[in-house]
Design an enzyme around this catalytic site. Structure first.
Site, PDB file in Angstrom:
ATOM      1  N   ILE A 116      44.743  38.634  30.649  1.00 56.18           N
ATOM      2  CA  ILE A 116      43.332  38.224  30.657  1.00 56.18           C
ATOM      3  C   ILE A 116      42.505  39.199  29.818  1.00 56.18           C
ATOM      4  O   ILE A 116      41.669  38.802  29.001  1.00 56.18           O
ATOM      5  CB  ILE A 116      42.799  38.116  32.099  1.00 56.18           C
ATOM      6  CG1 ILE A 116      43.581  37.035  32.857  1.00 56.18           C
ATOM      7  CG2 ILE A 116      41.299  37.832  32.111  1.00 56.18           C
ATOM      8  CD1 ILE A 116      43.308  36.986  34.359  1.00 56.18           C
ATOM      9  N   THR A 119      35.686  40.092  36.953  1.00 59.52           N
ATOM     10  CA  THR A 119      36.340  38.804  37.223  1.00 59.52           C
ATOM     11  C   THR A 119      37.725  39.034  37.832  1.00 59.52           C
ATOM     12  O   THR A 119      38.531  38.107  37.883  1.00 59.52           O
ATOM     13  CB  THR A 119      36.493  37.956  35.937  1.00 59.52           C
ATOM     14  OG1 THR A 119      37.136  38.765  34.947  1.00 59.52           O
ATOM     15  CG2 THR A 119      35.172  37.458  35.417  1.00 59.52           C
ATOM     16  N   ARG A 128      39.023  41.391  41.063  1.00 63.42           N
ATOM     17  CA  ARG A 128      38.903  41.263  42.512  1.00 63.42           C
ATOM     18  C   ARG A 128      37.705  42.087  42.988  1.00 63.42           C
ATOM     19  O   ARG A 128      37.474  43.199  42.479  1.00 63.42           O
ATOM     20  CB  ARG A 128      40.167  41.766  43.228  1.00 63.42           C
ATOM     21  CG  ARG A 128      41.339  40.801  43.160  1.00 63.42           C
ATOM     22  CD  ARG A 128      41.086  39.525  43.967  1.00 63.42           C
ATOM     23  NE  ARG A 128      42.188  38.574  43.938  1.00 63.42           N
ATOM     24  CZ  ARG A 128      42.296  37.543  43.104  1.00 63.42           C
ATOM     25  NH1 ARG A 128      41.367  37.322  42.189  1.00 63.42           N
ATOM     26  NH2 ARG A 128      43.309  36.717  43.185  1.00 63.42           N
ATOM     27  N   ASP A 183      31.995  37.672  39.552  1.00 69.79           N
ATOM     28  CA  ASP A 183      32.580  36.385  39.958  1.00 69.79           C
ATOM     29  C   ASP A 183      33.426  36.554  41.218  1.00 69.79           C
ATOM     30  O   ASP A 183      33.876  35.565  41.784  1.00 69.79           O
ATOM     31  CB  ASP A 183      33.456  35.846  38.815  1.00 69.79           C
ATOM     32  CG  ASP A 183      34.056  34.477  39.112  1.00 69.79           C
ATOM     33  OD1 ASP A 183      33.297  33.591  39.569  1.00 69.79           O
ATOM     34  OD2 ASP A 183      35.264  34.281  38.911  1.00 69.79           O
ATOM     35  N   GLU A 198      34.629  37.794  50.065  1.00 70.19           N
ATOM     36  CA  GLU A 198      34.187  36.434  49.747  1.00 70.19           C
ATOM     37  C   GLU A 198      34.740  35.405  50.734  1.00 70.19           C
ATOM     38  O   GLU A 198      35.835  35.603  51.265  1.00 70.19           O
ATOM     39  CB  GLU A 198      34.557  36.075  48.294  1.00 70.19           C
ATOM     40  CG  GLU A 198      36.016  36.192  47.956  1.00 70.19           C
ATOM     41  CD  GLU A 198      36.270  36.015  46.451  1.00 70.19           C
ATOM     42  OE1 GLU A 198      35.667  36.744  45.643  1.00 70.19           O
ATOM     43  OE2 GLU A 198      37.079  35.146  46.110  1.00 70.19           O
ATOM     44  N   HIS A 245      33.483  32.810  42.333  1.00 66.09           N
ATOM     45  CA  HIS A 245      34.926  32.920  42.031  1.00 66.09           C
ATOM     46  C   HIS A 245      35.440  31.671  41.296  1.00 66.09           C
ATOM     47  O   HIS A 245      36.305  30.952  41.803  1.00 66.09           O
ATOM     48  CB  HIS A 245      35.744  33.161  43.313  1.00 66.09           C
ATOM     49  CG  HIS A 245      37.095  33.778  43.022  1.00 66.09           C
ATOM     50  ND1 HIS A 245      37.742  34.623  43.880  1.00 66.09           N
ATOM     51  CD2 HIS A 245      37.928  33.642  41.948  1.00 66.09           C
ATOM     52  CE1 HIS A 245      38.912  34.991  43.369  1.00 66.09           C
ATOM     53  NE2 HIS A 245      39.046  34.404  42.196  1.00 66.09           N
ATOM     54  N   ILE A 246      34.886  31.473  40.098  1.00 62.34           N
ATOM     55  CA  ILE A 246      35.267  30.278  39.322  1.00 62.34           C
ATOM     56  C   ILE A 246      35.975  30.664  38.025  1.00 62.34           C
ATOM     57  O   ILE A 246      36.028  29.878  37.078  1.00 62.34           O
ATOM     58  CB  ILE A 246      34.037  29.381  39.023  1.00 62.34           C
ATOM     59  CG1 ILE A 246      32.901  30.177  38.360  1.00 62.34           C
ATOM     60  CG2 ILE A 246      33.557  28.685  40.289  1.00 62.34           C
ATOM     61  CD1 ILE A 246      31.759  29.305  37.838  1.00 62.34           C
ATOM     62  N   GLY A 247      36.535  31.877  37.987  1.00 57.03           N
ATOM     63  CA  GLY A 247      37.200  32.340  36.759  1.00 57.03           C
ATOM     64  C   GLY A 247      38.198  31.336  36.210  1.00 57.03           C
ATOM     65  O   GLY A 247      38.224  31.055  35.017  1.00 57.03           O
ATOM     66  N   SER A 248      39.031  30.783  37.070  1.00 61.03           N
ATOM     67  CA  SER A 248      40.062  29.855  36.576  1.00 61.03           C
ATOM     68  C   SER A 248      39.686  28.399  36.828  1.00 61.03           C
ATOM     69  O   SER A 248      40.525  27.507  36.696  1.00 61.03           O
ATOM     70  CB  SER A 248      41.402  30.166  37.249  1.00 61.03           C
ATOM     71  OG  SER A 248      41.313  29.928  38.643  1.00 61.03           O
TER      72      SER A 248
HETATM   73  C1  DGY Z   1      43.701  34.158  40.642  1.00 59.33           C
HETATM   74  O1  DGY Z   1      44.472  33.363  40.086  1.00 59.33           O
HETATM   75  O2  DGY Z   1      44.110  35.176  41.198  1.00 59.33           O
HETATM   76  C2  DGY Z   1      42.261  33.812  40.629  1.00 59.33           C
HETATM   77  O3  DGY Z   1      41.471  34.836  41.062  1.00 59.33           O
HETATM   78  C3  DGY Z   1      42.013  32.584  41.475  1.00 59.33           C
HETATM   79  O4  DGY Z   1      41.853  31.541  40.639  1.00 59.33           O
END
Ligand code: DGY
Length: 314
Positions: free
Chosen positions: A156, A234, A236, A260, A265, A283-286
């Site tokens: 990432i 983004t 944890r 995020d 949470e 928490h909408i990263g993915s």
């Molecule tokens: C992950 O994959 O760990 C993300 O934080 C959740 O989509």
């Protein structure tokens, strides 16, 4: 083979799961309910869970012997006690790679929103408080030519670096190990926190959670950041000491933040809610259709490989 799915998954993933397994869908909402899970595990071979579902040692110890694999809809594995799973002979599979672009895009979104005070501007406009343009109205900070410091130069982090180069940012990074020059692609490696943090105009946190990174961004490290730096997370929420970051946002030592992910949470430290200079996302990263479908398919591939029912191998 029986597959239990803890929460609603994208339609395409559910359809494939139904084709390949006998599925049991719990569609849990909100807080994870271990009792509900346990009550539905009779004859189950595999579980497809999410990062919101906590598989601690106690729960893993109570899983029926039929459960051979847990697939998680995430790259992160902090919610699963891996040692306990290993001791029980339960395989774990996750979803790396396929969410890297989506998560990097969201880090970039947060960085730009924080830099240009986008959340604050939108709130002002919606509240009917915009009185018109003046040369000093709502000034933010540009990103071109600035240093983006990336903590965690994994998949990432590297995607983010590539995107940020397109914005003409200069990339510095801190990582467990230095990357080879091909992967580094000109990014400057730091082998200590102090020199890394002092270089950052923007800091993006892209490391996994867990004890090794807990409260990495604490008051001491924040004091090493350049005054006016912008922080994006983004990875944890547990990587950030919320009390220290909210204090720094109040004093403006950290000019703004884009978050995020949060320690507890979906609960949010109320300190953030009172601040204008922080952008908060749930928490909408993915959370793109492309990434979530790919994550679901990858998790199903992993489960099928463990159960010996599929073509793919993990
Ligand atoms: C992950 O994959 O760990 C993300 O934080 C959740 O989509």
């Amino acid at each position: 083979m029986v597959l239990l799915i803890t929460r609603q998954v994208p339609e395409a993933v559910a359809a494939r799961a139904e084709r390949e397994f006998s599925t049991r869908a719990l569609d849990m909402q909100g807080k994870f309910d271990a009792a509900v899970l346990l009550a539905n595990l009779g004859g189950v071979d595999a579980i497809l869970c999410t990062p919101a579902d906590r598989f601690d040692a106690g729960l893993i110890g109570q899983l029926p012997q039929t459960v051979r694999v847990i697939g998680t809809f995430s790259v992160g594995l902090e919610h699963i006690d891996l040692a306990a799973a290993q001791a029980r002979g339960i395989a774990i599979c996750n979803t790396p790679d396929v969410l890297s672009v989506a998560t990097a895009e969201l880090a970039l979104t947060l960085m730009l929103m924080a830099a240009r005070r986008a959340g604050e501007g939108e709130r002002l406009l919606r509240a009917g408080k915009w009185t018109g343009l003046t040369p000093t109205f709502h000034l933010g900070t540009g990103v071109a030519g600035k240093v983006l410091g990336i903590l965690g130069m994994g998949r990432i982090g590297r995607e983010l670096a590539e995107m940020a180069r397109g914005l003409r940012m200069r990339i510095h990074y801190r990582n467990r190990t230095r990357l080879d020059s091909l992967l580094e692609a000109g990014a400057i490696h730091h082998d200590d926190d102090a020199s890394f943090l002092a270089a950052c105009d923007f800091l993006s946190i892209n490391v996994p959670g867990g004890p090794a990174t807990r409260h990495w961004l604490n008051a001491e490290r924040i004091s090493l950041l350049r005054p006016g730096a912008i922080v994006v997370n983004t990875g944890r929420g547990t990587t950030v000491d919320d009390a220290a970051l909210t204090a720094a946002l109040r004093s403006r030592h950290v000019a703004a933040a884009g978050l995020d992910v949060f320690s507890d949470e979906p609960a949010i430290d109320p300190g953030y809610l009172a601040l204008e200079n922080v952008v908060l996302l749930p928490h909408i990263g993915s959370a793109t259709v492309e990434a979530r479908n790919a994550m679901g398919f990858l998790a199903l591939d992993g489960i099928a490989a463990v159960l010996g029912t599929g073509q793919s191998v993990i």
